[in-house]
Design an enzyme around this catalytic site. Sequence first.
Site, PDB file in Angstrom:
ATOM      1  N   ASN A   9     -24.727 -40.719  59.996  1.00  0.00           N
ATOM      2  CA  ASN A   9     -24.692 -39.893  61.207  1.00  0.00           C
ATOM      3  C   ASN A   9     -26.107 -39.835  61.777  1.00  0.00           C
ATOM      4  OD1 ASN A   9     -24.476 -37.898  63.148  1.00  0.00           O
ATOM      5  ND2 ASN A   9     -24.164 -36.218  61.674  1.00  0.00           N
ATOM      6  N   TRP A  10     -26.316 -40.564  62.869  1.00  0.00           N
ATOM      7  CA  TRP A  10     -27.666 -40.614  63.449  1.00  0.00           C
ATOM      8  C   TRP A  10     -27.997 -39.355  64.241  1.00  0.00           C
ATOM      9  CZ3 TRP A  10     -29.140 -46.156  65.608  1.00  0.00           C
ATOM     10  CH2 TRP A  10     -29.222 -47.059  64.523  1.00  0.00           C
ATOM     11  N   LYS A  11     -26.988 -38.521  64.476  1.00  0.00           N
ATOM     12  CA  LYS A  11     -27.195 -37.282  65.267  1.00  0.00           C
ATOM     13  C   LYS A  11     -27.851 -37.630  66.611  1.00  0.00           C
ATOM     14  CE  LYS A  11     -27.633 -34.795  60.933  1.00  0.00           C
ATOM     15  NZ  LYS A  11     -27.969 -33.562  60.283  1.00  0.00           N
ATOM     16  N   HIS A  93     -18.679 -30.974  62.717  1.00  0.00           N
ATOM     17  CA  HIS A  93     -19.958 -30.933  61.996  1.00  0.00           C
ATOM     18  C   HIS A  93     -20.554 -29.529  62.156  1.00  0.00           C
ATOM     19  CE1 HIS A  93     -24.104 -31.736  60.875  1.00  0.00           C
ATOM     20  NE2 HIS A  93     -23.691 -32.855  60.330  1.00  0.00           N
ATOM     21  N   GLU A  95     -23.398 -28.566  62.740  1.00  0.00           N
ATOM     22  CA  GLU A  95     -24.322 -28.420  63.886  1.00  0.00           C
ATOM     23  C   GLU A  95     -23.538 -28.204  65.177  1.00  0.00           C
ATOM     24  OE1 GLU A  95     -26.578 -31.960  63.121  1.00  0.00           O
ATOM     25  OE2 GLU A  95     -27.477 -31.021  61.360  1.00  0.00           O
ATOM     26  N   GLU A 163     -19.936 -30.589  53.414  1.00  0.00           N
ATOM     27  CA  GLU A 163     -21.360 -30.541  53.714  1.00  0.00           C
ATOM     28  C   GLU A 163     -21.855 -29.094  53.666  1.00  0.00           C
ATOM     29  OE1 GLU A 163     -22.684 -34.199  56.105  1.00  0.00           O
ATOM     30  OE2 GLU A 163     -22.018 -32.698  57.538  1.00  0.00           O
ATOM     31  N   GLY A 169     -30.314 -31.696  55.766  1.00  0.00           N
ATOM     32  CA  GLY A 169     -31.662 -31.888  56.291  1.00  0.00           C
ATOM     33  C   GLY A 169     -32.737 -31.078  55.584  1.00  0.00           C
ATOM     34  N   SER A 209     -28.461 -34.058  52.462  1.00  0.00           N
ATOM     35  CA  SER A 209     -29.647 -34.582  51.786  1.00  0.00           C
ATOM     36  C   SER A 209     -29.326 -35.668  50.762  1.00  0.00           C
ATOM     37  CB  SER A 209     -30.458 -33.446  51.137  1.00  0.00           C
ATOM     38  OG  SER A 209     -30.957 -32.565  52.127  1.00  0.00           O
ATOM     39  N   GLY A 230     -27.181 -38.156  56.913  1.00  0.00           N
ATOM     40  CA  GLY A 230     -27.915 -37.954  58.157  1.00  0.00           C
ATOM     41  C   GLY A 230     -29.234 -38.703  58.133  1.00  0.00           C
ATOM     42  N   GLY A 231     -30.305 -38.014  57.779  1.00  0.00           N
ATOM     43  CA  GLY A 231     -31.666 -38.559  57.844  1.00  0.00           C
ATOM     44  C   GLY A 231     -31.813 -39.926  57.199  1.00  0.00           C
TER      45      GLY A 231
HETATM   46  C1  PEP Z   1     -25.402 -34.431  58.069  1.00  0.00           C
HETATM   47  O1  PEP Z   1     -25.877 -33.729  58.948  1.00  0.00           O
HETATM   48  O2  PEP Z   1     -24.240 -34.871  58.169  1.00  0.00           O
HETATM   49  C2  PEP Z   1     -26.257 -34.704  56.918  1.00  0.00           C
HETATM   50  C3  PEP Z   1     -25.669 -34.913  55.771  1.00  0.00           C
HETATM   51  O3  PEP Z   1     -27.600 -34.719  57.125  1.00  0.00           O
HETATM   52  P1  PEP Z   1     -28.742 -35.049  56.020  1.00  0.00           P
HETATM   53  O4  PEP Z   1     -28.268 -36.215  55.232  1.00  0.00           O
HETATM   54  O5  PEP Z   1     -29.964 -35.341  56.829  1.00  0.00           O
HETATM   55  O6  PEP Z   1     -28.868 -33.827  55.176  1.00  0.00           O
END
Ligand code: PEP
Length: 248
Positions: A9-11, A93, A95, A163, A169, A209, A230-231
Amino acid sequence: MRRRLAAGNWKMNGTRANLDELRALVQAHPSPGCDVLICPPATLLERAARLCEGTAISCGGQDCHTEPKGAHTGDISAEMLVDAGAEYVILGHSERRADHGETDDMVDAKVQAAWRAGLVAIVCVGESEAQRDAGDTLKVVGAQLAGSLPEGADGDNVVVAYEPIWAIGTGRVPTLGEISEVHDFIRAELTDRFGPETADSIRLLYGGSMNPGNAAEIISVANVDGGLVGGASLKAADFGAIIDALSA
Ligand code: PEP
């Protein structure tokens, strides 16, 4: 048998230059041992999908509207995502739940819109830190699951992502026991609602994470069928290492 899924997920990250990372990922993983999905921002979706055409990597959206078209400035329909080359869409999600006030009912309606267009919906659930501290994790996740998943969910049209909000993050990751407890609970809830055969077909991703250093141990937990990342999905080397861990 559920095939594992590594979903990135590049957000709201990435311009055309970042497609070099996707290009590198595609080249380095011609036949990964798990399904691989990249969900770039909508502005890059069509380019990303073209780049992945004929490869083992799929593309997806990060949200969709409930309607197929109309006067909804700034929104994107599930049909438009398909037109741009998407096969999946991330829905609910945390967010989006926080930034856009998305409720379980809204997520449920978006899942139905995704199905109408032929997309697989990745439905996200997860507790806040305060909810975990209060001992409400399973209650919160159970309610989100019940409210966000329409009738008709199965392994071909839905993936569930657990999640924990406090892990997204932050570099903080639940213990394997905590992940196991929630994933077992989700499988049991799906079994109660949809029956064992359907429940067993639905993939459950862990997200929060996940990185090259912890992916192997997280995927070793029963009922973890992949990761929503994500990241660490922004860099080909990191996401590639996660794909390798999930493929082992
Ligand atoms: C996400 O937002 O779906 C996520 C898992 O982010 P991260 O891996 O950066 O914690």
